[in-house]
Design a protein around this motif. Structure first.
Motif, PDB file in Angstrom:
ATOM      1  N   ALA A   9       7.334  -3.192 -16.496  1.00 35.11           N
ATOM      2  CA  ALA A   9       6.323  -4.148 -16.045  1.00 35.11           C
ATOM      3  C   ALA A   9       6.594  -4.599 -14.611  1.00 35.11           C
ATOM      4  O   ALA A   9       5.670  -4.688 -13.788  1.00 35.11           O
ATOM      5  CB  ALA A   9       6.285  -5.354 -16.981  1.00 35.11           C
ATOM      6  N   ILE A  10       7.855  -4.846 -14.300  1.00 42.89           N
ATOM      7  CA  ILE A  10       8.223  -5.263 -12.944  1.00 42.89           C
ATOM      8  C   ILE A  10       7.932  -4.139 -11.947  1.00 42.89           C
ATOM      9  O   ILE A  10       7.420  -4.384 -10.853  1.00 42.89           O
ATOM     10  CB  ILE A  10       9.703  -5.704 -12.885  1.00 42.89           C
ATOM     11  N   VAL A  61       5.643  -1.785 -12.140  1.00 48.60           N
ATOM     12  CA  VAL A  61       4.196  -1.706 -11.903  1.00 48.60           C
ATOM     13  C   VAL A  61       3.752  -2.850 -10.986  1.00 48.60           C
ATOM     14  O   VAL A  61       2.997  -2.640 -10.036  1.00 48.60           O
ATOM     15  CB  VAL A  61       3.420  -1.722 -13.236  1.00 48.60           C
ATOM     16  N   GLY A  62       4.240  -4.051 -11.257  1.00 42.44           N
ATOM     17  CA  GLY A  62       3.872  -5.207 -10.434  1.00 42.44           C
ATOM     18  C   GLY A  62       4.314  -5.069  -8.994  1.00 42.44           C
ATOM     19  O   GLY A  62       3.532  -5.299  -8.063  1.00 42.44           O
ATOM     20  N   ILE A  63       5.564  -4.661  -8.807  1.00 47.55           N
ATOM     21  CA  ILE A  63       6.080  -4.490  -7.443  1.00 47.55           C
ATOM     22  C   ILE A  63       5.344  -3.357  -6.731  1.00 47.55           C
ATOM     23  O   ILE A  63       5.014  -3.460  -5.550  1.00 47.55           O
ATOM     24  CB  ILE A  63       7.605  -4.248  -7.460  1.00 47.55           C
ATOM     25  N   ALA A 109       2.280  -2.266  -7.270  1.00 46.95           N
ATOM     26  CA  ALA A 109       0.925  -2.706  -6.922  1.00 46.95           C
ATOM     27  C   ALA A 109       0.950  -3.686  -5.755  1.00 46.95           C
ATOM     28  O   ALA A 109       0.123  -3.599  -4.844  1.00 46.95           O
ATOM     29  CB  ALA A 109       0.260  -3.350  -8.137  1.00 46.95           C
ATOM     30  N   PHE A 110       1.907  -4.607  -5.779  1.00 49.71           N
ATOM     31  CA  PHE A 110       2.025  -5.570  -4.688  1.00 49.71           C
ATOM     32  C   PHE A 110       2.323  -4.861  -3.371  1.00 49.71           C
ATOM     33  O   PHE A 110       1.746  -5.183  -2.329  1.00 49.71           O
ATOM     34  CB  PHE A 110       3.107  -6.596  -5.008  1.00 49.71           C
ATOM     35  N   TYR A 167      14.279  -2.810  -2.031  1.00 46.98           N
ATOM     36  CA  TYR A 167      13.219  -3.823  -1.958  1.00 46.98           C
ATOM     37  C   TYR A 167      13.592  -4.911  -0.959  1.00 46.98           C
ATOM     38  O   TYR A 167      12.783  -5.287  -0.093  1.00 46.98           O
ATOM     39  CB  TYR A 167      12.975  -4.478  -3.318  1.00 46.98           C
TER      40      TYR A 167
END
Length: 129
Positions: A15-16, A18-20, A22-23, A90
């Protein structure tokens, strides 16, 4: 490590990722392009997601083969690999702190240990015949 813990870790990391991802693609793309770090960020997301999937597979394997107790090395290798390899990239991309590039290879070594742990666990565990 319990199979459910491995799968839960994979789910959170996935989940992280995908979120990162997309961001990065939508909110940070122009900043990352200007800094020349877009490719580095994409590499971090790829390895993060690949190893989230590897953790999921490891959890499934641990459910099928509970006697393979030595898979813990694989779990910790993938987990620390994500945190150190992807995490350092990151932070490097977002902060410009270049010395973090020096610790990124440690995350790569953790990934390698995770894969070797999978081999070792399956080869040496009782019932692996």
């Amino acid at each position: 490590m319990k199979p459910t813990t491995i799968i839960q870790t994979a789910a959170i990391f996935g989940a992280i990722a995908v979120g990162i991802g997309a961001f990065g693609a939508h909110g940070l793309k122009s900043m990352l392009e200007v800094s020349g770090r877009l490719e580095t960020f994409e590499t971090a997301v790829k390895y993060h997601f690949y190893h989230s999937l590897a953790l999921f597979g490891l959890g499934m394997l641990a459910m099928i083969k509970p006697e393979w107790k030595k898979l813990n090395l694989s779990y910790w290798g993938f987990t620390f690999g994500i945190l150190i390899f992807s995490g350092s990239l990151y932070v490097l991309c977002l902060s410009g702190i270049t010395w973090l590039g020096a610790i990124t290879p440690l995350g790569g070594v953790a990934f390698i240990l995770g894969w070797l742990g999978l081999f070792w666990g399956s080869f040496t565990s009782p019932g692996s015949k």
